[in-house]
Design an enzyme around this catalytic site. Structure first.
Site, PDB file in Angstrom:
ATOM      1  N   ARG A 156      -0.093  -8.650  13.386  1.00 43.63           N
ATOM      2  CA  ARG A 156      -0.703  -7.584  12.580  1.00 43.63           C
ATOM      3  C   ARG A 156      -1.634  -8.171  11.525  1.00 43.63           C
ATOM      4  O   ARG A 156      -2.690  -7.608  11.236  1.00 43.63           O
ATOM      5  CB  ARG A 156       0.397  -6.727  11.930  1.00 43.63           C
ATOM      6  CG  ARG A 156       1.086  -5.816  12.943  1.00 43.63           C
ATOM      7  CD  ARG A 156       2.331  -5.163  12.394  1.00 43.63           C
ATOM      8  NE  ARG A 156       2.046  -4.277  11.292  1.00 43.63           N
ATOM      9  CZ  ARG A 156       2.905  -4.005  10.308  1.00 43.63           C
ATOM     10  NH1 ARG A 156       4.095  -4.559  10.291  1.00 43.63           N
ATOM     11  NH2 ARG A 156       2.575  -3.173   9.349  1.00 43.63           N
ATOM     12  N   LYS A 165       0.832  -1.215   0.000  1.00 40.12           N
ATOM     13  CA  LYS A 165       0.000   0.000   0.000  1.00 40.12           C
ATOM     14  C   LYS A 165       0.865   1.264   0.000  1.00 40.12           C
ATOM     15  O   LYS A 165       0.566   2.215  -0.712  1.00 40.12           O
ATOM     16  CB  LYS A 165      -0.940   0.020   1.221  1.00 40.12           C
ATOM     17  CG  LYS A 165      -1.937  -1.123   1.241  1.00 40.12           C
ATOM     18  CD  LYS A 165      -2.962  -0.990   2.354  1.00 40.12           C
ATOM     19  CE  LYS A 165      -2.384  -1.042   3.748  1.00 40.12           C
ATOM     20  NZ  LYS A 165      -1.797  -2.339   4.126  1.00 40.12           N
ATOM     21  N   ARG A 203      12.737  -8.561   2.787  1.00 40.19           N
ATOM     22  CA  ARG A 203      12.952  -7.168   3.185  1.00 40.19           C
ATOM     23  C   ARG A 203      13.962  -7.086   4.335  1.00 40.19           C
ATOM     24  O   ARG A 203      14.839  -6.227   4.346  1.00 40.19           O
ATOM     25  CB  ARG A 203      11.613  -6.526   3.596  1.00 40.19           C
ATOM     26  CG  ARG A 203      11.717  -5.025   3.838  1.00 40.19           C
ATOM     27  CD  ARG A 203      10.370  -4.360   3.829  1.00 40.19           C
ATOM     28  NE  ARG A 203       9.617  -4.618   5.041  1.00 40.19           N
ATOM     29  CZ  ARG A 203       8.310  -4.413   5.163  1.00 40.19           C
ATOM     30  NH1 ARG A 203       7.616  -3.965   4.149  1.00 40.19           N
ATOM     31  NH2 ARG A 203       7.690  -4.652   6.299  1.00 40.19           N
ATOM     32  N   ARG A 216      13.374  -2.588  10.698  1.00 43.87           N
ATOM     33  CA  ARG A 216      12.395  -1.904  11.552  1.00 43.87           C
ATOM     34  C   ARG A 216      12.018  -2.804  12.718  1.00 43.87           C
ATOM     35  O   ARG A 216      11.991  -4.029  12.580  1.00 43.87           O
ATOM     36  CB  ARG A 216      11.110  -1.620  10.732  1.00 43.87           C
ATOM     37  CG  ARG A 216      11.236  -0.414   9.853  1.00 43.87           C
ATOM     38  CD  ARG A 216      10.080  -0.174   8.924  1.00 43.87           C
ATOM     39  NE  ARG A 216       8.832  -0.836   9.232  1.00 43.87           N
ATOM     40  CZ  ARG A 216       7.773  -0.796   8.416  1.00 43.87           C
ATOM     41  NH1 ARG A 216       7.843  -0.150   7.282  1.00 43.87           N
ATOM     42  NH2 ARG A 216       6.658  -1.390   8.744  1.00 43.87           N
ATOM     43  N   ARG A 255     -10.193   1.502   9.844  1.00 45.89           N
ATOM     44  CA  ARG A 255      -9.698   0.144  10.112  1.00 45.89           C
ATOM     45  C   ARG A 255     -10.826  -0.786  10.541  1.00 45.89           C
ATOM     46  O   ARG A 255     -10.630  -1.991  10.636  1.00 45.89           O
ATOM     47  CB  ARG A 255      -8.657   0.175  11.246  1.00 45.89           C
ATOM     48  CG  ARG A 255      -7.298   0.671  10.822  1.00 45.89           C
ATOM     49  CD  ARG A 255      -6.329   0.596  11.991  1.00 45.89           C
ATOM     50  NE  ARG A 255      -5.138   1.388  11.761  1.00 45.89           N
ATOM     51  CZ  ARG A 255      -4.043   0.933  11.166  1.00 45.89           C
ATOM     52  NH1 ARG A 255      -3.999  -0.299  10.731  1.00 45.89           N
ATOM     53  NH2 ARG A 255      -2.997   1.715  10.999  1.00 45.89           N
TER      54      ARG A 255
END
Length: 198
Positions: A150, A13, A127, A139, A88
């Protein structure tokens, strides 16, 4: 042109949002960024949000909706905007509808990036490896355990928005596993007619 993006974490996104902002000249409204700006600007809503966050609590739907309502009054939103991270939940979607109705505006289209969850975990691993190869630290939320949580939250809370917007005739689904340029082209095919009609 008011656009909402749906898709699980890692669906791409963020990448596509940048493309939309550049191509159509509309701002990307990220709830996290808006919260931080409102807190920094010390607006009435920002101060409320700060008190909640300082206490270590999650900001309520009402506060987030108020921040969005305040933000979309800005001149750069006159042509439209892209919502990222809101709504959400169904409740938030209903709040958004009532905010927009007051302003005689409406969501034009909801773009869902459909992805394979197993492939998303592979993307995450790649990643992390690429970040480490560049000598950078991944991260904090780039780990499989956090990612799985998540995904679960997305499935439980956000995925119900798919039928919600499909019933309104606003949902367009795209294969998010396709190459980035292919996904961008499909998004353009959806948004070009809307942007020229505005």
């Amino acid at each position: 042109m008011i656009v909402i993006f749906l898709g699980p974490p890692g669906a791409g996104k963020g990448t596509q949002a940048k493309h939309i902002v550049e191509r159509y000249g509309v701002p990307q409204l990220s709830t996290g960024d808006m919260l931080r700006s409102a807190v920094k600007a010390e607006t009435e809503v920002g101060l409320k949000a700060k008190a909640v966050m300082d206490a270590g609590n999650l900001v309520s739907d009402e506060i987030v909706a108020a921040i969005i309502e305040e933000r979309i009054e800005a001149d750069d939103c006159a042509k439209g905007f892209l919502l990222d991270g809101f709504p959400r939940t169904i409740r938030q979607a209903e709040m958004l509808d009532s905010i927009l109705t007051k302003k005689e505006r409406t969501v034009d289209v909801v773009i869902e990036l459909q992805v394979d969850e197993g492939a998303l975990i592979e993307r995450l691993r790649t990643r992390i490896e690429e970040t480490k190869a560049r000598g950078e630290t991944p991260r904090a939320d780039d780990n499989e355990e956090t990612f799985a949580k998540r995904l679960g939250v997305y499935r439980d809370e956000t995925a119900p928005l798919i039928p919600f917007y499909a019933d309104q005739g606003k949902l367009r689904s795209i294969d998010g596993m396709a190459p980035v340029k292919t996904v961008s082209a499909e998004i353009e095919a959806i948004l070009d007619p809307i942007s020229t009609a505005k």
